[in-house]
Design a protein around this motif. Structure first.
Motif, PDB file in Angstrom:
ATOM      1  N   LYS A  81       0.847  -1.184   0.000  1.00 60.93           N
ATOM      2  CA  LYS A  81       0.000   0.000   0.000  1.00 60.93           C
ATOM      3  C   LYS A  81       0.886   1.239   0.000  1.00 60.93           C
ATOM      4  CE  LYS A  81      -3.722  -2.321   2.543  1.00 60.93           C
ATOM      5  NZ  LYS A  81      -4.549  -2.305   3.787  1.00 60.93           N
ATOM      6  N   THR A  82       0.308   2.347  -0.391  1.00 58.56           N
ATOM      7  CA  THR A  82       1.088   3.579  -0.467  1.00 58.56           C
ATOM      8  C   THR A  82       0.474   4.658   0.415  1.00 58.56           C
ATOM      9  OG1 THR A  82      -0.147   4.452  -2.357  1.00 58.56           O
ATOM     10  CG2 THR A  82       1.747   3.031  -2.833  1.00 58.56           C
ATOM     11  N   GLU A  83       1.285   5.654   0.712  1.00 59.83           N
ATOM     12  CA  GLU A  83       0.813   6.818   1.445  1.00 59.83           C
ATOM     13  C   GLU A  83       1.690   8.002   1.081  1.00 59.83           C
ATOM     14  OE1 GLU A  83       1.170   6.313   5.655  1.00 59.83           O
ATOM     15  OE2 GLU A  83       3.243   5.620   5.564  1.00 59.83           O
ATOM     16  N   THR A  84       1.183   9.191   1.310  1.00 59.98           N
ATOM     17  CA  THR A  84       1.932  10.407   1.023  1.00 59.98           C
ATOM     18  C   THR A  84       2.507  10.957   2.323  1.00 59.98           C
ATOM     19  OG1 THR A  84       0.527  10.926  -0.879  1.00 59.98           O
ATOM     20  CG2 THR A  84       1.806  12.738   0.066  1.00 59.98           C
ATOM     21  N   VAL A  85       3.794  11.267   2.295  1.00 56.24           N
ATOM     22  CA  VAL A  85       4.451  11.791   3.503  1.00 56.24           C
ATOM     23  C   VAL A  85       5.257  13.021   3.129  1.00 56.24           C
ATOM     24  CG1 VAL A  85       4.609   9.511   4.567  1.00 56.24           C
ATOM     25  CG2 VAL A  85       6.514  10.340   3.192  1.00 56.24           C
ATOM     26  N   LYS A  86       5.577  13.816   4.137  1.00 53.64           N
ATOM     27  CA  LYS A  86       6.451  14.958   3.938  1.00 53.64           C
ATOM     28  C   LYS A  86       7.872  14.465   3.667  1.00 53.64           C
ATOM     29  CE  LYS A  86       3.423  18.244   4.716  1.00 53.64           C
ATOM     30  NZ  LYS A  86       3.038  19.203   3.637  1.00 53.64           N
ATOM     31  N   VAL A 146       5.928   3.668  -0.036  1.00 56.04           N
ATOM     32  CA  VAL A 146       5.278   2.412   0.336  1.00 56.04           C
ATOM     33  C   VAL A 146       4.918   2.487   1.816  1.00 56.04           C
ATOM     34  CG1 VAL A 146       5.540  -0.075   0.528  1.00 56.04           C
ATOM     35  CG2 VAL A 146       6.549   1.137  -1.413  1.00 56.04           C
ATOM     36  N   LYS A 147       3.694   2.176   2.132  1.00 55.18           N
ATOM     37  CA  LYS A 147       3.225   2.225   3.516  1.00 55.18           C
ATOM     38  C   LYS A 147       3.903   1.135   4.339  1.00 55.18           C
ATOM     39  CE  LYS A 147      -1.079   2.084   6.234  1.00 55.18           C
ATOM     40  NZ  LYS A 147      -0.761   0.914   7.060  1.00 55.18           N
ATOM     41  N   ARG A 148       4.405   1.508   5.485  1.00 59.03           N
ATOM     42  CA  ARG A 148       4.973   0.511   6.377  1.00 59.03           C
ATOM     43  C   ARG A 148       3.843  -0.371   6.901  1.00 59.03           C
ATOM     44  NH1 ARG A 148       9.203   4.487   9.565  1.00 59.03           N
ATOM     45  NH2 ARG A 148      11.033   4.021   8.263  1.00 59.03           N
ATOM     46  N   PRO A 149       3.957  -1.679   6.706  1.00 62.85           N
ATOM     47  CA  PRO A 149       2.857  -2.548   7.128  1.00 62.85           C
ATOM     48  C   PRO A 149       2.621  -2.451   8.643  1.00 62.85           C
ATOM     49  CG  PRO A 149       4.435  -3.747   5.758  1.00 62.85           C
ATOM     50  CD  PRO A 149       5.062  -2.436   6.099  1.00 62.85           C
ATOM     51  N   THR A 150       1.368  -2.376   9.002  1.00 61.40           N
ATOM     52  CA  THR A 150       0.987  -2.425  10.412  1.00 61.40           C
ATOM     53  C   THR A 150       0.630  -3.872  10.744  1.00 61.40           C
ATOM     54  OG1 THR A 150       0.120  -0.168  10.348  1.00 61.40           O
ATOM     55  CG2 THR A 150      -0.608  -1.569  12.154  1.00 61.40           C
ATOM     56  N   VAL A 183       7.116 -11.800   4.304  1.00 57.70           N
ATOM     57  CA  VAL A 183       5.831 -11.131   4.062  1.00 57.70           C
ATOM     58  C   VAL A 183       5.987  -9.619   4.218  1.00 57.70           C
ATOM     59  CG1 VAL A 183       3.493 -10.807   4.965  1.00 57.70           C
ATOM     60  CG2 VAL A 183       4.406 -13.113   4.665  1.00 57.70           C
ATOM     61  N   ILE A 184       6.727  -9.190   5.252  1.00 54.95           N
ATOM     62  CA  ILE A 184       6.962  -7.761   5.461  1.00 54.95           C
ATOM     63  C   ILE A 184       7.728  -7.180   4.278  1.00 54.95           C
ATOM     64  CG2 ILE A 184       8.106  -6.063   6.927  1.00 54.95           C
ATOM     65  CD1 ILE A 184       5.595  -7.341   8.148  1.00 54.95           C
ATOM     66  N   GLU A 185       8.716  -7.908   3.787  1.00 56.03           N
ATOM     67  CA  GLU A 185       9.467  -7.457   2.609  1.00 56.03           C
ATOM     68  C   GLU A 185       8.543  -7.368   1.400  1.00 56.03           C
ATOM     69  OE1 GLU A 185      13.714  -9.502   4.043  1.00 56.03           O
ATOM     70  OE2 GLU A 185      12.425 -10.491   2.566  1.00 56.03           O
ATOM     71  N   PHE A 186       7.620  -8.323   1.279  1.00 55.70           N
ATOM     72  CA  PHE A 186       6.648  -8.338   0.184  1.00 55.70           C
ATOM     73  C   PHE A 186       5.709  -7.134   0.284  1.00 55.70           C
ATOM     74  CE2 PHE A 186       2.360  -9.859  -1.147  1.00 55.70           C
ATOM     75  CZ  PHE A 186       2.597  -9.971  -2.511  1.00 55.70           C
ATOM     76  N   LEU A 187       5.193  -6.895   1.485  1.00 55.17           N
ATOM     77  CA  LEU A 187       4.260  -5.783   1.683  1.00 55.17           C
ATOM     78  C   LEU A 187       4.964  -4.433   1.631  1.00 55.17           C
ATOM     79  CD1 LEU A 187       2.017  -7.170   4.589  1.00 55.17           C
ATOM     80  CD2 LEU A 187       1.453  -7.023   2.161  1.00 55.17           C
ATOM     81  N   GLY A 188       6.237  -4.404   1.970  1.00 55.11           N
ATOM     82  CA  GLY A 188       6.978  -3.147   1.970  1.00 55.11           C
ATOM     83  C   GLY A 188       7.774  -2.902   0.713  1.00 55.11           C
ATOM     84  N   ASN A 189       7.703  -3.858  -0.244  1.00 57.68           N
ATOM     85  CA  ASN A 189       8.442  -3.743  -1.499  1.00 57.68           C
ATOM     86  C   ASN A 189       9.923  -3.476  -1.270  1.00 57.68           C
ATOM     87  OD1 ASN A 189       7.587  -4.157  -4.210  1.00 57.68           O
ATOM     88  ND2 ASN A 189       5.950  -2.673  -3.884  1.00 57.68           N
TER      89      ASN A 189
END
Length: 641
Positions: A34-39, A172-176, A312-318
């Motif tokens: 997933k993605t998110e916008t950050v400063k 890339v959103k850090r997986p929670t 899985v974390i590497e997969f979700l975090g690309n």
């Protein structure tokens, strides 16, 4: 009353297949990053979700690159040392580094190259056009790609992006990852748990692991062993998190509900992996999100998460897969395994000469301290039944090799003073460290003979002479090559419950009816002393209840007695004091350090000898109690000379 197991493990799939199939199943079900916008200023260490392009040029104006003066370069073209050019004040502009280039100027001359006069500035060499000027777009031009997709954002990349007008970006959103502890016996951490209560610390371990891997851990409240409550907690965690860990309840016991709950909430890909520890691991997918059920034993959970959740974390975090580091080592003792599983064995590592030695640690799934002490992991493939003593093995490193290279490897008889020495060695200089394993005095001698250790603690009584250690060294090292260093005299005796409720007054009393004894392991100096004392007193050890019940440290013996599980055990005073036990002194014994001559002159050993002679070491022993110092750190005898 017998307990009927409700089910067997669904599978016993090999590790690589389970991991590959699980990641494929996640991808097939649309699980992705997933993605998110950050400063931009807060994006250090993040991973770009798409290419990042410069919005403006850097620099975005022609900038002076030096302190000095700006002017037209043609004014200096005829300047030489013999015929300098005089530049009048109205023809140049003083500038500082970073100032915009003034109109009509195309060069900057550094202040140190200027000669000031009353009528202007003298120039003794020609200036080239555009020297000492950062032209528009010198670093990057608007529209250029600064970073491609899925790149880690470094500190320098932050500066480049801000310089190019990029003040926010998509990452890339850090997986929670939600962590759900379960179990009727599990309680929140406190310093006075009752019998049968298990302190919940797995979530703390797992949270730290997740943070290291770039994920955000969220720990939920402890859930009792009730399938409805576990399912409710799982559904709630799935609504907030990108992945969920269900702690415990994954085995085949009467109150292990994790598999059925995950199956009801989604699907179970595999339950039961051919690894040890970690077999009961559950790999599931619920609501398009990964759910992993891990065993309650901490070491099993650590292995399961490292092998399955980390990918899985590497997969979700690309992010790129973590590169594991390996080293070749010599195994210090035989390791027996099973053909049913791939086994992960924690090992301590240390160099003895030019050999890297791997010492297997406690293999219990609940012994989390073994992971804390481990320097590496030895993997025994499923098709092997183990490795012989002295085998060349490949070890996955858990610490950098440079740290292992500077470690002093201690073994032999247990004494808490070894921990104090290790702490003092570390405080004298962080480049040095000491790790110890407790294999008994005879085990220490064997390790020194095999060149598997730098130092061994020994306290072996010669029954014929009453002298400690010397005759054993002469027997086992007929050609010498070792040195015996004086350490301490320490009090040995019977450790007894407070108040000595069974009125034990001598070693012979341990054979009385109703007395439960706890012993040290065969080959330890304390066990050899106990055997000799029993022979001297005429005590039949076959009549001693618990004489074959063995522990590997004085503290372990003291803990058993303090818990009320035994009435007596031979050990040192400092252990009895630490646990508030009564102590019936039997003798003073000499505890020495055996050091092979080939490491005698190394900085590690010489620093150790310095510490043995220090006031700091003497103060530590005074606090422990039960020790006498005569000539600590002094050479008792060098054998073979």
């Amino acid at each position: 009353m017998s307990v009927e197991l409700r089910f067997e493990y669904l599978t016993n799939v090999p590790l690589e297949k389970a991991r590959e199939d699980y990641l494929k199943a996640l991808a097939d079900r649309g699980v992705s990053a997933k993605t998110e916008t950050v400063k931009t200023a807060a994006a250090a260490g993040r991973v770009t979700a798409s290419p990042v392009y410069a919005k403006i040029c850097a620099p975005h104006y022609n900038a002076c690159a030096m302190d000095g003066i700006a002017l037209a370069a043609e004014l200096t073209f005829k300047a030489t040392e013999t015929s300098p050019a005089l530049i009048k004040r109205e023809l140049y502009t003083p500038v500082d580094t970073g100032d915009p280039l003034p109109p009509g100027c195309d060069t900057v001359i550094m202040a140190e190259d200027l000669i000031e006069t009353d009528s202007g500035i003298k120039i003794i060499s020609a200036a080239a056009p555009w020297q000492h000027i950062r032209q528009i777009g010198e670093d990057m031009c608007a529209g250029e790609m600064i970073l491609p997709s899925f790149s880690e954002i470094t500190p320098s990349a932050l500066g480049a992006m801000i310089a190019c007008g990029v003040n926010e970006l998509s990452v890339v959103k850090r997986p929670t990852v939600g962590i759900i502890p379960t179990g009727n016996e599990v309680i929140m951490p406190n310093d006075d748990p009752r019998e049968g209560e298990v302190l919940e610390f797995n979530s703390v371990i797992f949270s730290a692991m997740l943070s290291q891997w770039g994920a955000k851990p969220v720990t939920f409240d402890i859930v009792k062993d009730d399938p409805a409550e576990i399912k409710k907690a799982l559904v709630n965690a799935l609504s907030e998190c990108d992945a969920v860990i269900v702690c415990a309840g994954s085995s085949a016991g009467s109150e292990d509900y994790s598999c059925s709950v995950i199956s009801e909430a989604g699907e179970v890909i595999y339950h039961g992996i051919a690894i040890k520890p970690g077999k009961p691991t559950i790999l599931g997918i619920c609501g398009g999100k990964p759910v992993i059920g891990v065993p309650g034993y901490p070491v099993s959970g650590i292995i399961a998460l490292d092998e399955f959740l980390r990918p899985v974390i590497e997969f979700l975090g690309n992010t790129a897969p973590f590169e594991r580091e390996f080293a070749e080592a010599v195994l210090s003792k035989q390791v027996v395994s099973t053909l049913k599983y791939r086994e992960f064995i924690r090992v301590s590592l240390g160099y003895a000469g030019d050999k890297l030695i791997a010492v297997p640690l406690n293999r219990g799934s609940g012994v989390v301290s073994s992971f804390m002490k481990a320097d590496g992991i030895l993997e025994v493939p499923q098709e092997l039944e183990g490795y012989d003593n002295g085998a060349q093995v490949k070890v996955r490193l858990l610490r950098p090799l440079r740290e292992i290279e500077s470690s002093l490897v201690a073994t032999g008889s247990h004494d808490p003073l070894l921990d104090e020495l290790a702490e003092l060695l570390r405080s004298f200089g962080r480049e040095l460290s000491m790790k110890s394993s407790h294999v008994g005095s005879m085990g220490g001698i064997t390790a020194i003979k095999r060149r598997e250790a730098h130092v061994a603690g020994i306290h072996l009584l010669d029954e014929a002479t009453g002298e400690y250690n010397v005759s054993f060294i002469e027997k086992h090292f007929p050609n010498g090559g070792v040195s015996l260093v004086e350490c301490v005299s320490r009090e040995q005796g019977l450790m007894l419950p407070k108040g000595n409720p069974k009125n034990i007054g001598s070693i012979g009393d341990i054979a009385r009816d109703g007395i439960s004894y706890v012993n040290r392991q065969k080959g330890s100096g304390t066990r050899i002393l106990c055997d000799w004392l029993c022979r001297r007193e005429g005590t039949d050890t076959k009549k001693v209840y618990g004489y074959d019940r063995e522990e590997y440290t004085h503290f372990a013996v003291a803990a058993v007695i303090a818990a009320g599980s035994a009435d007596a055990g031979l050990g040192i005073y400092s252990a009895a004091k630490a646990y508030g036990l009564d102590f019936l002194k039997i003798c003073d014994e000499q505890y020495d350090l055996l050091i092979p001559n080939f490491v005698w002159d190394t900085p590690r050993v010489q620093r150790l000898l310095e510490i043995l002679k220090s006031d700091a070491f003497a103060d530590r022993l005074k606090q422990l109690g039960g020790y006498k110092l005569s000539r600590p750190g002094e050479l008792r005898r060098r054998f073979g000379e």
